[in-house]
Structures are given as C-alpha cells and as structure tokens.
Design an enzyme around this catalytic site. Structure first.
Site, short mmCIF file in Angstrom:
data_model
loop_
_atom_site.label_atom_id
_atom_site.label_comp_id
_atom_site.label_asym_id
_atom_site.label_seq_id
_atom_site.Cartn_x
_atom_site.Cartn_y
_atom_site.Cartn_z
N SER A 1 -10.12 -6.09 10.35
CA SER A 1 -11.27 -5.51 9.83
C SER A 1 -12.10 -6.49 9.18
O SER A 1 -11.67 -7.04 8.10
CB SER A 1 -11.13 -4.10 9.05
OG SER A 1 -12.05 -3.57 8.86
N ARG B 1 0.97 -6.55 12.96
CA ARG B 1 0.31 -5.96 14.24
C ARG B 1 0.39 -7.04 15.05
O ARG B 1 0.31 -6.64 16.59
CB ARG B 1 -1.02 -5.28 13.71
CG ARG B 1 -0.93 -4.00 12.53
CD ARG B 1 -1.97 -3.14 12.58
NE ARG B 1 -1.69 -1.93 11.78
CZ ARG B 1 -2.43 -1.00 11.73
NH1 ARG B 1 -3.64 -0.93 12.68
NH2 ARG B 1 -2.06 0.01 11.17
N ARG C 1 0.78 -1.17 -0.07
CA ARG C 1 0.04 0.09 0.04
C ARG C 1 0.89 1.38 0.18
O ARG C 1 1.93 1.34 0.54
CB ARG C 1 -0.83 -0.01 1.32
CG ARG C 1 -1.93 -1.26 1.33
CD ARG C 1 -3.09 -1.09 2.25
NE ARG C 1 -3.66 -2.45 2.33
CZ ARG C 1 -4.55 -2.45 3.35
NH1 ARG C 1 -4.69 -1.75 4.18
NH2 ARG C 1 -5.25 -3.73 3.18
N GLU D 1 -6.42 -0.92 15.69
CA GLU D 1 -6.93 -1.95 14.83
C GLU D 1 -5.84 -3.10 14.60
O GLU D 1 -4.75 -2.77 14.01
CB GLU D 1 -7.39 -1.45 13.62
CG GLU D 1 -7.99 -2.27 12.45
CD GLU D 1 -7.86 -1.56 11.23
OE1 GLU D 1 -7.96 -2.51 10.23
OE2 GLU D 1 -7.85 -0.49 11.01
N ARG E 1 2.77 1.20 10.44
CA ARG E 1 1.69 1.45 9.17
C ARG E 1 2.74 1.39 8.00
O ARG E 1 3.73 2.40 7.93
CB ARG E 1 1.39 2.86 9.11
CG ARG E 1 0.45 3.26 7.98
CD ARG E 1 -0.08 4.39 8.05
NE ARG E 1 -1.33 4.76 9.26
CZ ARG E 1 -2.21 4.47 9.27
NH1 ARG E 1 -3.01 3.81 8.41
NH2 ARG E 1 -3.00 4.29 10.61
#
Length: 425
Positions: free
Chosen positions: A350, A389, A260, A347, A275
């Site tokens: 999801s 994560r 990403r 988070e 991130r």
C-alpha cells in the site's frame, strides 16, 4: 493534521471532503471552538496590555511618592481575570486540538468516491496467472506438508495469529527481505535505516495512529509502543526538523518486524499467515517538496511493483476509494498479488501520499531556496513489500504437483544456489 486557516476559509470544502469519507460535517463545531479560543486570546492580550500600562503607572507614582493603591488593586483584579481566561483558553484549545487530531486527511481530487473497497478502481495489471495442471493449494497447506510452517508450535508459544518458520522456508523468507532491501538501496536510491522498534506517543501521533487507532497497537509496560510499521520511526526522522529544499527528496527504507493487534479482524484470514500479530515488511518513506509529491507517489509505487516483476508474480494495482483509504492518506495505491490457492488477488503493498498532513502533526518543515520562506514538507510511505505476503505468493505461484516449491531465479543467489524446496528428511 489539517490547516485551521484553510478550514476557516473553506468550511464547506472541509465538510464536502469529509462527506466523501462518510463522516458527518465538522466545520461548525471546529469554527465555534476556534472562534472562542481566538476571542479568549484577544481578551488576554488586551488585559496584558492594560496590566503593563497600570504597572508602569504604579512605578511612576511610587517614584513620585504618590498613593498607588487603586492601581495595585486593579492589577490584582487583572491577574485574577487573566488566570481565568488562561484556563479557559487551555480548555478550549485542548478541545479544538482533540477534534482536529481526529479528522482524517482530505482526499485528492482524483480519488474515487465510495463507501468501501468495492469502489476501488483498477488502473493496471502485470503478468498472467499460471495455469496449473493440478489443483493449487494454499500456502499453509504447502508449508505444513513441507515441514516449513508450524502453526501449532506458534500457538503454544504465543497464541493465534503467529507462525513458526523452519528450514528452507525460513531462509526463503529471509532471502525475500534481503532481496527487497538490496533492490531499494542499490537500484532505487533509498537509504537503509535500522530504526527502533519501540516508539513514544509523539511518534505515533505524528504519523496518525494516535489518538484514534490505539486499539490496533501493542503497548509496553513503560508506555512505549511496538511499531505497527516502520513508517512510524522512518517518517518521524524529520519530526521537528527544518530541512533545506536542496535536501529533498529524502528517501529511506527499513526492514523491520511490525506488530498489530488486528483488533478489527476477528474471523478474517484466521488460517495461515496472511494476517498476523507479528510480521516483517520492507518499508519505503519519502519526504518531498509539495510540488514533487505526486510524482514521488508514482515513483514509489513503481519501486514496489518492481519487486513483484522481478519475482515474476502477477499483480494488479488499484487506487483506493475515499471509503477504503487510510486516515492519513490523501491518495493510496494498493498493489495486489495473485494467489492461486485463493484464486484471487490480495494486497501486498500500500503506497500513500499523505501531503502535508503528517508534517503538520510532526512539525516537519522545509526552507525554500528562492525566497527563504518555509513550508510543511510532504510525506509518503509504502510497503516495498510485505515480506510474509511475498513468501505466501512465492509459495503458491511456484508450487509444484509433488508439493515442492521452485525458487524464483532472482532469489537463488540468496538461497545458496538452492533451486527447489522439498520436504526435509
């Protein structure tokens, strides 16, 4: 993609739903384009009918030796006008398709309405955060001190938002991914898939990343795209397919890298590996009958939560508000893991029910058993969970005063029996 027939019949409902997402009304523009396209299509059909009639008349006259010049000229005029209308229909259709492609999914009725994450609603918690008798550190402090995370090396190799993992930390990262994929395939009934990491435009359009979110992706020189999540190739396994109802639910999982650009994340989580441009994730994807998708959503979320329970990591589950929910989702649960180094929940998964939104874009249908009718299937996707994560969460929750990391019991068989990570000599 939404159903244009539904929009024709429920324009106010569309605008109301878009308003919940903070988007201005679009039904008027949509219906004007739709009306224009349908009028053009009707005119084309009428001209084609007239052209067929005249062509038959020309044939009859020629067989009888009669003059058909008037009719021949009319056919020429009809062809010219039809060509103009076909171009108009293409242009109008393209404009309508472009507008439709940019409209997000309709939120489910029970999704909380709000502008952003502040309106998210917590629905449950599990586990009690550990009470430390020392000041807990963040993952990058722990990892650098142990010699297991090296951000300087990654910066020289690739720039910002990359990490090099070494030794036992690298093995712990791999063990987490193997633990997750084994759990989902052996106990949760998912079929493991090893998909391509490069996809075409059509695949990203099908899951909703294109055309709206191209800046968040990495594109190759031969016009392929690096996958931002395994949701893209996994969901597109059913693209263009007609599945029998008896084949559903279809549940698949994959452990893949994800890429990403983080175009909108400037200044956010710049330290550490929260991130990244490149990270790994175990993805869960389901295709179901429409009447089963809500139950499947709960099941998928429970599968992701089980990962954290077995790792004994405290977490909370929230339902996202209309302003925080993704483009293709009609309802999303976020699972947030406790990070003692940050003293907050972040988070880690999801899980979204997309309804028939993606299936319409992908043309993925099912054939019912009873009446042999067809319909668009429902698709769901979720992280089960983000591997990097999970590594962060284990490092922070299992850190010790001497800087070492205790390895969760469930991971020790995958770590060769190792119980603790200490600094390499």
């Amino acid at each position: 993609m939404l159903d244009i027939k539904w929009i024709r019949e429920n324009p106010q409902d569309l605008d109301s739903a878009l308003g919940k997402r903070g988007i201005s009304p679009l039904s008027r523009d949509l219906l004007l384009l739709d009306k224009r396209r349908r009028a053009t299509q009707t005119a084309l059909q009428e001209l084609q009918t007239r052209r067929n009639e005249i062509s038959r008349l020309i044939g009859d006259k020629k067989r009888k030796g009669e003059d058909a010049e008037t009719e021949v000229q009319e056919v020429a005029q009809l062809k010219l006008r039809m060509s103009e209308l076909e171009a108009e229909e293409r242009d109008t259709g393209h404009s309508l398709d472009q507008l439709m492609a940019g409209i997000p999914n309709i939120p489910a009725e029970d999704v909380p309405v709000g502008d952003d994450e502040k309106a998210n609603v917590e629905i449950r918690r599990w586990g009690t955060p550990r009470q430390f008798d020392f000041a807990p550190q963040q993952h990058f402090e722990i990892g650098e001190a142990l010699g297991g995370l090296n951000f300087e090396q990654a910066g020289r190799l690739a720039g910002a938002r990359f990490t090099v993992l070494h030794g036992a930390i690298a093995r712990l990262h791999r063990a987490l991914a193997q633990f997750m994929i084994n759990l989902h395939t052996e106990q949760h009934g998912y079929l493991e898939v090893a998909p391509p990491y490069l996809v075409r435009d059509e695949a990203l359009f099908g899951t909703g990343q294109l055309p709206k979110f191209g800046e968040d992706l990495f594109r190759t020189t031969d016009d392929r795209w690096l996958i931002p999540t395994a949701e893209v190739p996994l969901t597109n396994l059913v693209a263009g397919q007609m599945l029998d109802a008896g084949e559903l639910p279809l549940r698949v999982t994959a452990w893949t890298p994800c890429f990403r650009s983080e175009a909108g994340a400037a200044g956010r989580d710049t330290r550490g590996m929260l991130r990244q441009h490149q990270f790994e994730k175990v993805e869960l994807v389901s295709a179901t009958l429409p009447e089963d998708s809500e139950a499947e959503h709960e099941r998928m979320t429970a599968c992701a939560e089980e990962v954290l329970r077995l790792l004994e990591l405290p977490y909370r589950t929230v339902v996202l508000s209309t302003g925080d929910m993704g483009f293709g989702a009609r309802k999303t649960y976020d699972i947030e893991v406790w990070l003692p180094g940050q003293d907050t929940y972040r988070e880690i998964s999801s899980c979204s029910n997309c309804g028939d939104f993606q299936a319409r874009r992908m043309k993925a249908r099912f054939r019912s058993k009873e009446d042999k009718g067809t319909g668009f299937l429902h698709s769901l996707n979720g992280s089960g969970v983000a591997v990097g994560r999970a590594l962060i969460a284990v490092m922070e929750n299992y850190q010790e005063a001497d800087g070492s990391i205790t390895i969760p019991e469930v991971l020790r068989p995958l770590m060769g029996g190792l119980e603790r990570i200490t600094r390499r000599a």
